[in-house]
Write an enzyme that holds these catalytic residues in place. Structure first.
Site, PDB file in Angstrom:
ATOM      1  N   TYR A 135     -10.497   3.044   0.703  1.00  0.00           N
ATOM      2  CA  TYR A 135     -10.291   4.261   1.502  1.00  0.00           C
ATOM      3  C   TYR A 135     -10.978   5.474   0.892  1.00  0.00           C
ATOM      4  O   TYR A 135     -11.437   6.353   1.594  1.00  0.00           O
ATOM      5  CB  TYR A 135      -8.791   4.574   1.624  1.00  0.00           C
ATOM      6  CG  TYR A 135      -8.135   4.025   2.857  1.00  0.00           C
ATOM      7  CD1 TYR A 135      -8.125   2.662   3.107  1.00  0.00           C
ATOM      8  CD2 TYR A 135      -7.500   4.872   3.769  1.00  0.00           C
ATOM      9  CE1 TYR A 135      -7.500   2.153   4.237  1.00  0.00           C
ATOM     10  CE2 TYR A 135      -6.876   4.367   4.898  1.00  0.00           C
ATOM     11  CZ  TYR A 135      -6.877   3.016   5.130  1.00  0.00           C
ATOM     12  OH  TYR A 135      -6.266   2.529   6.237  1.00  0.00           O
ATOM     13  N   LYS A 190      -6.256 -10.289  -3.270  1.00  0.00           N
ATOM     14  CA  LYS A 190      -7.279 -11.244  -2.817  1.00  0.00           C
ATOM     15  C   LYS A 190      -8.067 -11.631  -4.052  1.00  0.00           C
ATOM     16  O   LYS A 190      -9.296 -11.515  -4.116  1.00  0.00           O
ATOM     17  CB  LYS A 190      -8.150 -10.595  -1.724  1.00  0.00           C
ATOM     18  CG  LYS A 190      -9.080 -11.545  -0.998  1.00  0.00           C
ATOM     19  CD  LYS A 190      -8.378 -12.517  -0.063  1.00  0.00           C
ATOM     20  CE  LYS A 190      -9.356 -13.551   0.466  1.00  0.00           C
ATOM     21  NZ  LYS A 190      -8.705 -14.635   1.243  1.00  0.00           N
ATOM     22  N   ASP A 222      -4.181 -13.032   2.991  1.00  0.00           N
ATOM     23  CA  ASP A 222      -4.187 -13.827   4.232  1.00  0.00           C
ATOM     24  C   ASP A 222      -2.899 -14.633   4.356  1.00  0.00           C
ATOM     25  O   ASP A 222      -2.279 -14.703   5.426  1.00  0.00           O
ATOM     26  CB  ASP A 222      -5.441 -14.710   4.318  1.00  0.00           C
ATOM     27  CG  ASP A 222      -5.725 -15.508   3.052  1.00  0.00           C
ATOM     28  OD1 ASP A 222      -5.061 -15.253   2.010  1.00  0.00           O
ATOM     29  OD2 ASP A 222      -6.597 -16.399   3.090  1.00  0.00           O
ATOM     30  N   ASP A 246      -2.230  -1.012   4.659  1.00  0.00           N
ATOM     31  CA  ASP A 246      -2.377  -0.445   6.009  1.00  0.00           C
ATOM     32  C   ASP A 246      -2.142  -1.532   7.051  1.00  0.00           C
ATOM     33  O   ASP A 246      -1.376  -1.363   8.003  1.00  0.00           O
ATOM     34  CB  ASP A 246      -3.788   0.143   6.151  1.00  0.00           C
ATOM     35  CG  ASP A 246      -4.033   0.723   7.542  1.00  0.00           C
ATOM     36  OD1 ASP A 246      -3.140   1.437   8.043  1.00  0.00           O
ATOM     37  OD2 ASP A 246      -5.099   0.453   8.126  1.00  0.00           O
ATOM     38  N   ASP A 250       1.595  -2.416   9.428  1.00  0.00           N
ATOM     39  CA  ASP A 250       1.644  -2.451  10.899  1.00  0.00           C
ATOM     40  C   ASP A 250       2.216  -3.782  11.365  1.00  0.00           C
ATOM     41  O   ASP A 250       3.023  -3.843  12.294  1.00  0.00           O
ATOM     42  CB  ASP A 250       0.242  -2.272  11.504  1.00  0.00           C
ATOM     43  CG  ASP A 250      -0.005  -0.839  11.964  1.00  0.00           C
ATOM     44  OD1 ASP A 250       0.564   0.089  11.356  1.00  0.00           O
ATOM     45  OD2 ASP A 250      -0.781  -0.653  12.930  1.00  0.00           O
TER      46      ASP A 250
END
Ligand code: IPM
Ligand code: MG
Length: 361
Positions: A135, A190, A222, A246, A250
């Site tokens: 970001y 990851k 994942d 992020d 959601d």
């Protein structure tokens, strides 16, 4: 106690107004100052985060934030878009620790897209690192490629990076939060592909040595995305980087049936915080008086608990919200047959009333 009130755009002004009504019932010694942010600030001052708004936020104990954004600003240069206001506040106030609880309220079990038994009683806390990662990582930009698969072609690039102290401090936040809950942290990375997240995993493991009473598990992002819909109740505290957080927050919010119910807090090392609903500005329903104000009301409760040291008042607000749900009142986003559909204002009024009863009890 000084609070900066930044309602922003779209439904932001409607839902923040309801939260302020609720706060007023508590009669706490606080001064409130309102300022423009996002598209509203761009219209008035030519910038989504004017100097005066940022200065007010920095000088306050807490910021109560509505939402920013509207499709009509999508064609502006990136630095002028409403989203830059929230990114600028995070960066300039050093709000590195983002708390996003995903709680399934008993009365709303049916509103989830998952089977009731998977989500009944769900109470997980996503802790998202908020000021680092891809970001904010430099360098970023556009250029002509000098290497890679297509030398000479136009390309764009961002930089994923984390410094050790950045990972350490968010890991401490997560382990300490877990201590107050079910003592389990899932660190999402990851590490199988990314150097940044192998480092993340190593540093989190190192910090964990100071918290032997808390269980730590590592999970690839994942797999975490899959486990969140397969068996969400297996999680307690999830800690992850800015980008993965992020996306996963959601996803987690929808498990609970409605993003309209979920508050969030973003804290810096001085416990100054920005409190906002997890949902956005919803320009499609702005001005219609149908938005759910509960996420913002619950954000005000988080503000009392985290930044203003008023945990008892926070408990009262949360109880008032539960009582209103128990009365069967629902805004349209959480409505189901057999319940009573109410407007934004009616929902706010109902919480005010329920809170008055609790305060005088
Ligand atoms: C969020 C939002 C923001 C983010 C946007 C509006 C910049 O999606 O708070 O999750 O990506 O962090
Ligand atoms: Mg988001």
């Amino acid at each position: 106690m000084k609070i900066a009130v930044l309602p922003g755009d779209g439904i932001g002004t409607e839902i923040v107004a309801e939260a302020l009504k609720v706060l007023k019932v508590l009669n706490l010694p606080m001064t409130l100052e309102t300022a423009l942010v996002g598209g509203a600030a761009y219209e008035a001052h030519g910038h989504p985060l004017p100097e005066s708004t940022l200065a007010l936020a920095k000088a306050s104990d807490a910021v109560l934030f509505g939402a920013v954004g509207d499709w009509k600003y999508d064609t502006l240069d990136r630095p002028l878009r409403p989203e830059q206001a929230i990114l600028g506040l995070r960066k300039n106030m050093g709000l590195f620790a983002n708390f996003r609880p995903a709680i399934c309220y008993e009365q709303l079990v049916g509103a989830s897209s998952l089977k009731p038994e998977l989500i009944a009683g769900l109470d997980i806390l996503i802790i998202r690192e908020l000021t680092g990662d891809i970001y904010f990582g430099q360098p970023r930009g556009r250029r002509v490629a000098t290497d890679g698969h297509f030398p000479g072609a136009e390309e764009a690039f961002d930089t994923m990076r984390y410094a050790k102290p950045e990972i350490e401090r968010i890991a401490h936040v997560a382990f300490q939060a877990a201590r107050k809950r079910n003592k389990k942290v899932t660190s999402v990375d990851k590490a199988n592909v990314l150097e940044t997240f192998q480092f993340w995993k190593d540093v989190v493991t190192e910090v964990h040595a100071q918290y032997p009473d808390v269980e730590l598990e590592h999970m690839y992002v994942d797999n975490a995305a899959m486990q969140l819909v397969r068996a969400p109740k297996k999680f307690d505290v999830v800690v992850t980087g800015n980008m993965f957080g992020d996306i996963l927050s959601d996803e987690a919010s929808m498990l609970t049936g409605s993003i309209g119910m979920l508050p969030s807090a973003s804290l810096n090392s001085a416990n100054q915080g920005l409190y906002e609903p997890s949902h956005g500005s919803a320009p499609d329903i702005a001005g219609k008086g149908i938005a759910n104000p509960l996420a913002t009301i619950l954000s005000a409760a988080m503000m009392l608990r985290f930044s203003l040291n008023q945990a008892a008042s926070a408990d009262l607000i949360e109880q008032a919200v539960k009582n209103v749900l128990a009365q069967g009142l629902r805004t349209v986003d959480i409505y189901s047959e057999g319940t009573t559909k109410v407007s934004t204002r009616e929902m706010g009024d109902a919480v005010v009333k329920a809170l008055q009863v609790l305060v005088h009890a």
